[in-house]
Motif scaffolding. Structure first.
Motif, PDB file in Angstrom:
ATOM      1  N   ASP A 230     -21.186  -1.205  -2.710  1.00  0.00           N
ATOM      2  CA  ASP A 230     -20.081  -1.716  -1.892  1.00  0.00           C
ATOM      3  C   ASP A 230     -18.770  -1.016  -2.242  1.00  0.00           C
ATOM      4  OD1 ASP A 230     -21.817  -3.465  -0.695  1.00  0.00           O
ATOM      5  OD2 ASP A 230     -21.139  -5.238  -1.802  1.00  0.00           O
ATOM      6  N   THR A 231     -18.582  -0.721  -3.526  1.00  0.00           N
ATOM      7  CA  THR A 231     -17.347  -0.070  -3.971  1.00  0.00           C
ATOM      8  C   THR A 231     -17.277   1.365  -3.471  1.00  0.00           C
ATOM      9  OG1 THR A 231     -17.279  -1.483  -5.931  1.00  0.00           O
ATOM     10  CG2 THR A 231     -15.965   0.545  -5.990  1.00  0.00           C
ATOM     11  N   LEU A 232     -18.394   2.080  -3.519  1.00  0.00           N
ATOM     12  CA  LEU A 232     -18.415   3.452  -3.003  1.00  0.00           C
ATOM     13  C   LEU A 232     -18.082   3.464  -1.519  1.00  0.00           C
ATOM     14  CD1 LEU A 232     -21.569   4.938  -4.804  1.00  0.00           C
ATOM     15  CD2 LEU A 232     -19.181   5.069  -5.509  1.00  0.00           C
ATOM     16  N   ASP A 233     -18.616   2.505  -0.789  1.00  0.00           N
ATOM     17  CA  ASP A 233     -18.337   2.412   0.650  1.00  0.00           C
ATOM     18  C   ASP A 233     -16.861   2.117   0.895  1.00  0.00           C
ATOM     19  OD1 ASP A 233     -19.235   2.060   3.538  1.00  0.00           O
ATOM     20  OD2 ASP A 233     -18.408   0.070   3.141  1.00  0.00           O
ATOM     21  N   TYR A 234     -16.292   1.185   0.129  1.00  0.00           N
ATOM     22  CA  TYR A 234     -14.873   0.857   0.301  1.00  0.00           C
ATOM     23  C   TYR A 234     -13.998   2.060  -0.042  1.00  0.00           C
ATOM     24  CZ  TYR A 234     -10.241  -0.985  -0.464  1.00  0.00           C
ATOM     25  OH  TYR A 234      -8.883  -1.167  -0.425  1.00  0.00           O
ATOM     26  N   CYS A 235     -14.321   2.762  -1.109  1.00  0.00           N
ATOM     27  CA  CYS A 235     -13.504   3.918  -1.509  1.00  0.00           C
ATOM     28  C   CYS A 235     -13.520   5.007  -0.444  1.00  0.00           C
ATOM     29  CB  CYS A 235     -13.988   4.472  -2.851  1.00  0.00           C
ATOM     30  SG  CYS A 235     -13.551   3.446  -4.272  1.00  0.00           S
ATOM     31  N   ASP A 236     -14.660   5.210   0.205  1.00  0.00           N
ATOM     32  CA  ASP A 236     -14.723   6.182   1.304  1.00  0.00           C
ATOM     33  C   ASP A 236     -13.730   5.801   2.407  1.00  0.00           C
ATOM     34  OD1 ASP A 236     -16.658   7.714   0.112  1.00  0.00           O
ATOM     35  OD2 ASP A 236     -18.333   6.875   1.252  1.00  0.00           O
ATOM     36  N   ARG A 237     -13.685   4.518   2.736  1.00  0.00           N
ATOM     37  CA  ARG A 237     -12.763   4.057   3.784  1.00  0.00           C
ATOM     38  C   ARG A 237     -11.307   4.168   3.331  1.00  0.00           C
ATOM     39  NH1 ARG A 237     -13.584  -1.302   4.347  1.00  0.00           N
ATOM     40  NH2 ARG A 237     -15.354  -1.551   2.939  1.00  0.00           N
ATOM     41  N   LEU A 238     -11.052   3.880   2.060  1.00  0.00           N
ATOM     42  CA  LEU A 238      -9.693   3.944   1.535  1.00  0.00           C
ATOM     43  C   LEU A 238      -9.153   5.368   1.569  1.00  0.00           C
ATOM     44  CD1 LEU A 238      -7.519   2.110   0.144  1.00  0.00           C
ATOM     45  CD2 LEU A 238      -8.507   2.833  -2.042  1.00  0.00           C
ATOM     46  N   VAL A 239      -9.970   6.324   1.172  1.00  0.00           N
ATOM     47  CA  VAL A 239      -9.547   7.726   1.152  1.00  0.00           C
ATOM     48  C   VAL A 239      -9.222   8.218   2.562  1.00  0.00           C
ATOM     49  CG1 VAL A 239     -10.325  10.087   0.673  1.00  0.00           C
ATOM     50  CG2 VAL A 239     -10.795   8.262  -0.983  1.00  0.00           C
ATOM     51  N   ALA A 240      -9.952   7.723   3.560  1.00  0.00           N
ATOM     52  CA  ALA A 240      -9.755   8.171   4.940  1.00  0.00           C
ATOM     53  C   ALA A 240      -8.521   7.577   5.603  1.00  0.00           C
ATOM     54  CB  ALA A 240     -10.996   7.838   5.775  1.00  0.00           C
ATOM     55  N   MET A 241      -7.912   6.553   4.983  1.00  0.00           N
ATOM     56  CA  MET A 241      -6.729   5.917   5.564  1.00  0.00           C
ATOM     57  C   MET A 241      -5.484   6.777   5.389  1.00  0.00           C
ATOM     58  SD  MET A 241      -7.038   1.970   4.234  1.00  0.00           S
ATOM     59  CE  MET A 241      -8.516   0.998   4.467  1.00  0.00           C
ATOM     60  N   THR A 242      -4.495   6.540   6.251  1.00  0.00           N
ATOM     61  CA  THR A 242      -3.174   7.117   6.033  1.00  0.00           C
ATOM     62  C   THR A 242      -2.450   6.304   4.957  1.00  0.00           C
ATOM     63  OG1 THR A 242      -2.093   5.720   7.677  1.00  0.00           O
ATOM     64  CG2 THR A 242      -3.048   7.807   8.458  1.00  0.00           C
ATOM     65  N   VAL A 243      -1.382   6.847   4.438  1.00  0.00           N
ATOM     66  CA  VAL A 243      -0.589   6.114   3.446  1.00  0.00           C
ATOM     67  C   VAL A 243      -0.037   4.830   4.059  1.00  0.00           C
ATOM     68  CG1 VAL A 243       1.501   6.179   2.013  1.00  0.00           C
ATOM     69  CG2 VAL A 243       0.007   8.187   2.126  1.00  0.00           C
ATOM     70  N   ALA A 244       0.395   4.890   5.303  1.00  0.00           N
ATOM     71  CA  ALA A 244       0.920   3.697   5.981  1.00  0.00           C
ATOM     72  C   ALA A 244      -0.151   2.622   6.106  1.00  0.00           C
ATOM     73  CB  ALA A 244       1.466   4.069   7.355  1.00  0.00           C
ATOM     74  N   GLU A 245      -1.370   3.033   6.419  1.00  0.00           N
ATOM     75  CA  GLU A 245      -2.471   2.066   6.525  1.00  0.00           C
ATOM     76  C   GLU A 245      -2.775   1.435   5.170  1.00  0.00           C
ATOM     77  OE1 GLU A 245      -5.028   3.930  10.270  1.00  0.00           O
ATOM     78  OE2 GLU A 245      -5.339   4.715   8.240  1.00  0.00           O
ATOM     79  N   ARG A 246      -2.746   2.238   4.125  1.00  0.00           N
ATOM     80  CA  ARG A 246      -2.999   1.680   2.783  1.00  0.00           C
ATOM     81  C   ARG A 246      -1.865   0.745   2.382  1.00  0.00           C
ATOM     82  NH1 ARG A 246      -3.412   7.323   0.577  1.00  0.00           N
ATOM     83  NH2 ARG A 246      -5.230   8.171   1.658  1.00  0.00           N
TER      84      ARG A 246
END
Length: 306
Positions: free
Chosen positions: A236-252
């Protein structure tokens, strides 16, 4: 009555304060100051980074006075950015002037030992050993493998700020930038000499890992009580990290648990955490609120006989 101690950890991205009588904590506070801004490129602490950090130290000095914690029961530890900076003496003198305490610039092994002591000291009962404790900082990442105490440790010169500045220049980062960053992480892990797969328990601490835990748990805010001691799925953490990396700074930055000062560099931290977890031979890991600050505080209590 046991006297309070003050522990300060000044890293590459943040400076943190803990006041208490271990294991009891009275106060915990932190500021994102980005002391390590540009150090990987220039080799020096930037004037504006020093100004931000000294301002936070002035605040912490006032808090320590309010709680009656004198310099002799205060320990100030500095880590990766200060180890690497040619002008570290300016920082050391600035701290001494403000706190009456000479900061200790930790070596990599010293930092790793305190990280391990902080995380392990809070555990009861002890989980299956060997235990791997991971701390992902702004400038370096500490891995400590132990059984009945720390046995192997490494401090790698990869951290969220350092790798963000080195590789992830686009918003969001490009596939090529992520690939280069991952290759850098793999090189450091391969060269560390520490075998992650030997661990029967993995414990993650540090702001990067705790923030990622908030995301995996889908918390409505940064909640220490909610993630402390949580056992999370590595998949689950690997999946979340993939999504986090793909976000823009504003989205994060819009995530309810994300500190705004971490939003730009957390992608690099997530890639480091992904690289470590992908090598683990266990399906889950644990998150610990207890970290290097707790190790520093415990060391003060031991040295003063409190």
């Amino acid at each position: 009555m046991t006297e309070l101690v003050g522990a300060i950890d000044c890293g590459t991205n943040s400076i943190k304060l803990l006041i208490g009588t271990p294991p009891d904590i009275v106060l915990r506070d932190s500021r994102v100051v980005r002391l390590g801004q540009g150090v990987d490129t220039t080799g020096e602490l930037a004037a504006e980074a020093l100004a931000r950090t000294f301002s936070a130290i002035d605040e912490f000095a006032g808090v320590l006075r309010e709680h009656g914690v004198p310099p002799e029961r205060t320990r100030f530890c500095a880590t990766s950015a200060t180890r690497d900076a040619r002008n570290a003496a300016v920082f050391v003198e600035g701290v001494r002037t403000r706190l009456g305490v000479t900061p200790q610039v930790l070596s990599g092994p010293e930092e790793a030992a305190l990280v391990y002591a902080g995380a392990i000291g809070a555990l009861s009962p002890m989980p299956p050993e060997p235990v791997l404790v991971v701390d992902i900082g702004g400038g370096s990442t500490e891995l400590v493998l132990g059984e009945d105490g720390p046995q192997e440790s490494t401090s790698m010169d990869i951290g969220s700020v350092r790798l963000h500045e080195r590789h992830l220049h686009s918003d969001p980062p490009t596939v090529e930038q992520v690939t280069e960053c991952v290759a850098d992480i793999v090189r450091h892990l391969d060269g560390s000499g520490l075998e992650v797969e030997l661990a029967r328990t993995v414990i993650g601490t540090s702001g990067t890992i705790k923030t990622i835990a908030c995301g995996v748990l889908d918390l409505p805010a940064y909640d220490r009580d909610a993630f402390d001691g949580a056992e999370l799925s590595i998949a689950d953490t690997l999946d979340y990290c993939d999504r986090l990396v793909a976000m823009t700074v504003a989205e994060r930055r819009a995530l309810p648990y994300m500190h705004p000062g971490r939003a730009d560099v957390v992608a690099a931290g997530a890639l480091i955490w992904t690289g470590i977890l992908a090598r683990a031979s266990v399906p889950t890991y644990r998150v610990s609120e207890a970290d290097i600050l707790h190790g520093i505080a415990a060391s003060i209590s031991s040295s003063t006989g409190s």
